[in-house]
Design a protein around this motif. Structure first.
Motif, PDB file in Angstrom:
ATOM      1  N   LEU A  63       6.386  -5.158 -10.075  1.00  0.00           N
ATOM      2  CA  LEU A  63       4.964  -4.985  -9.759  1.00  0.00           C
ATOM      3  C   LEU A  63       4.447  -3.676 -10.360  1.00  0.00           C
ATOM      4  CD1 LEU A  63       2.409  -5.908  -8.190  1.00  0.00           C
ATOM      5  CD2 LEU A  63       3.216  -4.508  -6.299  1.00  0.00           C
ATOM      6  N   LEU A  64       5.215  -2.620 -10.185  1.00  0.00           N
ATOM      7  CA  LEU A  64       4.803  -1.318 -10.723  1.00  0.00           C
ATOM      8  C   LEU A  64       4.643  -1.388 -12.238  1.00  0.00           C
ATOM      9  CD1 LEU A  64       6.848   1.370  -8.774  1.00  0.00           C
ATOM     10  CD2 LEU A  64       4.393   0.914  -8.674  1.00  0.00           C
ATOM     11  N   ALA A  65       5.610  -2.063 -12.880  1.00  0.00           N
ATOM     12  CA  ALA A  65       5.563  -2.158 -14.339  1.00  0.00           C
ATOM     13  C   ALA A  65       4.305  -2.905 -14.778  1.00  0.00           C
ATOM     14  CB  ALA A  65       6.806  -2.871 -14.855  1.00  0.00           C
ATOM     15  N   ARG A  66       3.996  -3.999 -14.084  1.00  0.00           N
ATOM     16  CA  ARG A  66       2.804  -4.785 -14.446  1.00  0.00           C
ATOM     17  C   ARG A  66       1.538  -3.959 -14.259  1.00  0.00           C
ATOM     18  NH1 ARG A  66       3.709 -10.497 -14.789  1.00  0.00           N
ATOM     19  NH2 ARG A  66       5.947 -10.705 -15.042  1.00  0.00           N
ATOM     20  N   ARG A  98       0.841  -1.189   0.000  1.00  0.00           N
ATOM     21  CA  ARG A  98       0.000   0.000   0.000  1.00  0.00           C
ATOM     22  C   ARG A  98       0.883   1.249   0.000  1.00  0.00           C
ATOM     23  NH1 ARG A  98      -3.466   2.118   4.446  1.00  0.00           N
ATOM     24  NH2 ARG A  98      -4.852   3.614   3.444  1.00  0.00           N
ATOM     25  N   LYS A  99       1.878   1.216   0.898  1.00  0.00           N
ATOM     26  CA  LYS A  99       2.780   2.352   1.008  1.00  0.00           C
ATOM     27  C   LYS A  99       3.496   2.594  -0.328  1.00  0.00           C
ATOM     28  CE  LYS A  99       6.404   4.079   4.027  1.00  0.00           C
ATOM     29  NZ  LYS A  99       7.422   3.722   5.011  1.00  0.00           N
ATOM     30  N   GLY A 100       4.024   1.500  -0.886  1.00  0.00           N
ATOM     31  CA  GLY A 100       4.774   1.611  -2.132  1.00  0.00           C
ATOM     32  C   GLY A 100       3.915   2.176  -3.248  1.00  0.00           C
ATOM     33  N   LEU A 101       2.684   1.679  -3.345  1.00  0.00           N
ATOM     34  CA  LEU A 101       1.809   2.134  -4.419  1.00  0.00           C
ATOM     35  C   LEU A 101       1.411   3.600  -4.217  1.00  0.00           C
ATOM     36  CD1 LEU A 101      -0.501  -0.936  -5.173  1.00  0.00           C
ATOM     37  CD2 LEU A 101       1.473  -0.089  -6.443  1.00  0.00           C
ATOM     38  N   MET A 102       1.131   3.973  -2.937  1.00  0.00           N
ATOM     39  CA  MET A 102       0.741   5.364  -2.678  1.00  0.00           C
ATOM     40  C   MET A 102       1.888   6.297  -3.018  1.00  0.00           C
ATOM     41  SD  MET A 102      -2.295   5.051  -0.131  1.00  0.00           S
ATOM     42  CE  MET A 102      -2.063   6.326   0.928  1.00  0.00           C
ATOM     43  N   GLU A 103       3.104   5.848  -2.676  1.00  0.00           N
ATOM     44  CA  GLU A 103       4.260   6.695  -2.967  1.00  0.00           C
ATOM     45  C   GLU A 103       4.557   6.757  -4.455  1.00  0.00           C
ATOM     46  OE1 GLU A 103       6.533   6.240   1.306  1.00  0.00           O
ATOM     47  OE2 GLU A 103       7.403   5.295  -0.455  1.00  0.00           O
ATOM     48  N   SER A 104       4.046   5.802  -5.195  1.00  0.00           N
ATOM     49  CA  SER A 104       4.225   5.827  -6.643  1.00  0.00           C
ATOM     50  C   SER A 104       3.087   6.576  -7.320  1.00  0.00           C
ATOM     51  CB  SER A 104       4.293   4.408  -7.186  1.00  0.00           C
ATOM     52  OG  SER A 104       5.340   3.713  -6.578  1.00  0.00           O
ATOM     53  N   GLY A 105       2.222   7.200  -6.513  1.00  0.00           N
ATOM     54  CA  GLY A 105       1.200   8.049  -7.095  1.00  0.00           C
ATOM     55  C   GLY A 105      -0.161   7.405  -7.259  1.00  0.00           C
ATOM     56  N   TYR A 106      -0.362   6.230  -6.656  1.00  0.00           N
ATOM     57  CA  TYR A 106      -1.673   5.603  -6.760  1.00  0.00           C
ATOM     58  C   TYR A 106      -2.440   5.785  -5.455  1.00  0.00           C
ATOM     59  CZ  TYR A 106       0.333   3.230 -10.783  1.00  0.00           C
ATOM     60  OH  TYR A 106       0.918   2.961 -11.972  1.00  0.00           O
ATOM     61  N   VAL A 107      -3.748   5.704  -5.540  1.00  0.00           N
ATOM     62  CA  VAL A 107      -4.568   5.635  -4.338  1.00  0.00           C
ATOM     63  C   VAL A 107      -4.823   4.156  -4.114  1.00  0.00           C
ATOM     64  CG1 VAL A 107      -6.762   6.232  -3.295  1.00  0.00           C
ATOM     65  CG2 VAL A 107      -5.647   7.822  -4.892  1.00  0.00           C
TER      66      VAL A 107
END
Lengths: 482, 223
Positions: free
Chosen positions: B107-110, B17-26
């Protein structure tokens, strides 16, 4: 639950009889059948013999009475000789003698009443009575045999009617006793044969029991136990050998598996230890952000290493149990090698190693592209790693008679003869000192596993101090099938 | 548009969750199957990251029940990569899968690929600071200086530039540039990056190719 119970009960009911029980039962059936057959035959023969002898006796008496009659001059004379006539049947209570005069008058009779004696065809005076003249007779009790004949009285030739009969009660009694004995004998004999059969079969099955006992003894930590085939009967020897062969395979498999697990656990210790100590040291006192970052980055690299180790181990395990589905395609080997060569170009140049790719253009093979890449890359990576600066690595595709060879050849120190046979073993390292620096020694095992999956072979050849050559042989589809 | 993460392992869930939020996702997080399914049905997510081994209701069931009503793209995470498992997930209607352990960059790329709608029109000329990449002519200049690159160096630069700001893992780079599709422990990618840097970065004060330790490389202009 109920269906499960009933089905298991059903299975139990259908369970076949044990071989011992079957053989013992067969023994019993055979014994009873043969006893009955032999007993029946003997009984019948005895019965016939007795009947024959009785009948012969009957005929003998007719002849005797005829003789006495022929010697009597008149009926009066016969009256006088009655004594000698009765002598012929004297002492045999079951004999019946009747003498009828020409006018059907009873001249002489002993035993049964006249009424019970039926009229039967008479044997003429000029013919000797034969066995066929004897008839069955039904006296008041039991049964018997009877014969009637004409006997001429003296020279006058006055015909008299002789009837002689015999009840068979004594013979029947004897036969009945005999039959009883026979039945008892059959029963006892069958029981004895069944019991003996059971004991013999059980004895005969002893080797089988020893096989079972041995099999029960074997567990994963006692897999080295084997059946002794030599002192086993021929029928079981084959089973024993097959069983031993299975044990060999199992033992080999279990040994490899446990060795593999031990190797893996052992190999995991190094990176885990690094991670643990590195992290604990870092946490022992406050550090700068940069230090924390460096630690985490270093940890991440170690994690990747562990992940790769797991991946490689799983790959080998799956290749071993043939769980990997190959997705084979027709591949131009030379083009594939060129691509791999391009990939390693920079690395080679970096180490001042010349990397060349050459080969025959008609070297098409049927292989899984990713696995081929992986196998060749492992070899090339190894080759570059072990080639000193100024050396050369050559990648080559060669069309052979029944397949294509991929050759990866490098100059350098090479592999000494003592290590060469083991380099494809898992976690084998020619140089123990280097163990920690390079990744787990699975690379060549993976290459071999990939070749095995493709039905191909791998071999290595090395001249220490000169060149080392790895040869991957992919058989043509036709050759591989044939 | 938010992403739903269904993951029972507390640490893994929090960090995803943290990683995705920091990458600009909700990102929303559900810690078990039923919760995940309820959230997925209640709200409209653009993507669901679904762990297979979940308490109460496993990922397969969640996916199955979800597919009865919705077509939200699903990326499933599994620790078992048996062929049967993978096939099962895709047959049930998952859009992609990742085998644990995976690189976060992967994961981000996918996720990016799954979220990308329609074909992306690739830029013909990419600019980054004073670097200019002419994709059609295969020409690279920095400032006014023409830089000669080999075919693979160009491919590598092009990949980094068109995904600028995005961390690319070594295996992603190996796969995209050299079509080497397995995870190897060689440092081929590092060597290639170093050579590329020697040509496009080293002579200049502003560096464009950056190493993200433990993850991979990215290209961006940093102030």
């Amino acid at each position: 639950m109920s269906t499960g119970a009933s089905s298991s009960a059903g299975a139990k009911a259908r369970q076949p009889l044990s071989i011992t029980a079957r053989l013992a039962l067969l023994f019993a059936v055979v014994a009873v059948l043969s006893f009955v057959a032999v007993g029946g035959y003997l009984y019948r023969t005895l019965q016939q013999q007795m009947a024959y002898r009785d009948d012969a006796e009957l005929l003998g008496r007719v002849t005797l009475i005829r003789h006495i009659l022929s010697e009597a001059s008149s009926l009066e004379d016969l009256e006088r000789k009655q004594h000698s006539l009765l002598d012929t049947v004297f002492g045999h209570d079951d004999f019946v003698l009747r003498l009828l005069g020409p006018d059907q008058r009873v001249l002489l009779q002993n035993g049964a009443s006249s009424a019970s004696i039926p009229a039967v065809p008479l044997v003429p005076a000029d013919r000797a009575p034969a066995l066929s003249d004897i008839r069955d007779w039904q006296p008041a009790v039991g049964n018997g045999r009877l014969v009637s004949a004409v006997g001429n009285l003296g020279d006058a030739g006055q015909p008299l009617q002789i009837t002689i009969a015999r009840e068979r009660s004594d013979r029947l009694k004897m036969l009945a006793v005999y039959a009883t004995h026979l039945l008892v004998g059959i029963g006892v004999g069958a029981a004895l044969a069944t019991t003996l059969g059971f004991i013999i079969v059980k004895q005969g099955m002893k080797p089988l029991r020893s096989v079972i006992g041995k099999a029960n003894d074997i567990s994963t930590n006692r897999l080295n136990s084997r059946l002794s085939v030599n002192d086993t009967p021929a029928e079981l020897r084959e089973l024993g050998s097959a069983f031993n062969a299975m044990l060999d395979r199992l033992e080999d498999g279990v040994q490899r598996l446990s060795g593999f697990a031990a190797d893996l656990a052992h190999d995991l210790r190094t990176p885990i230890n690094t991670l643990m100590v590195e992290t604990q040291v870092a946490l022992s006192r406050p550090r700068s952000v940069e230090e924390y970052q460096a630690l985490l980055a270093s940890n991440s690299e170690e994690y990747e290493r562990v992940a790769r180790m797991i991946e490689n181990t799983l790959f080998l395990a799956r290749a071993d149990s043939a769980q990997l589905g190959l997705q084979c395609e027709r591949l131009d080997t030379l083009a594939e090698l060129r691509r791999i060569g391009e990939y390693f170009e920079g690395l080679a140049e970096d180490g001042a190693v010349t990397l060349t790719v050459d080969g025959d253009s008609d070297s098409t093979i049927n292989a899984d592209p990713i696995l081929l890449q992986r196998a060749v890359s492992n070899l090339v990576s190894n080759a570059i790693h072990h080639t000193p600066a100024g050396g050369a690595v050559r990648l080559s595709a060669q069309r052979g008679e029944d397949g294509v060879d991929i050759i990866v050849c490098n100059t350098g120190a090479g592999i000494s003869a003592e290590h060469l046979p083991h380099i494809f073993d898992r976690y084998y390292r020619a140089d123990p000192a280097r163990s920690a620096s390079h990744s787990a020694g699975l690379g060549l095992s993976i290459v071999r596993a990939i070749m095995a999956l493709h039905g191909g072979t791998i071999d290595a050849d090395s001249t220490p101090g000169a060149t080392t050559t790895f040869r991957l042989r992919f058989k043509d589809a036709a050759a591989a099938q044939g | 548009m938010p992403i739903l993460i269904v993951e029972d392992e507390p640490k893994a869930g929090d960090y995803l969750r943290k990683g995705l939020m920091e990458s600009g996702y909700v990102a929303d997080l559900a810690r078990n199957g039923p919760d995940g399914l309820n959230l997925a049905l209640e709200r409209d997510y653009e993507l669901i990251v679904l762990d297979v081994m979940l308490p109460q209701m496993d990922g397969w069931t969640v996916l199955q029940k979800l597919r009865e009503r919705k077509d939200t793209p699903v990326l499933f995470l599994t620790a078992r990569d048996d062929v049967i498992d993978r096939v099962k997930g895709l047959e049930l209607g998952a859009d992609d899968y990742l085998v644990k352990p995976f690189a976060f960059a992967e994961l981000l790329a996918r996720i990016k690929t799954l979220l990308r709608r329609g074909p992306v029109r690739e830029a013909e000329v990419i600019h980054l600071d004073d670097l200019e990449i002419d994709v059609l002519k295969r020409r690279v200049t920095r400032g006014a200086v023409r830089i000669d690159l080999t075919a693979k160096e160009f491919a590598l630069l092009h990949l980094l530039a068109k995904r600028q700001g995005e961390v690319l893992s070594r295996s992603q780079i190996a796969s995209q540039v050299w079509d080497m599709n397995f995870d190897s422990d060689t440092n081929v990618v590092d060597v290639a990056i170093r050579r590329l840097r020697a040509k496009i970065d080293d002579p200049y004060t502003v560096k464009l190719v950056h190493t993200v330790r433990g993850m991979g490389y990215l290209m961006e202009r940093r102030e």
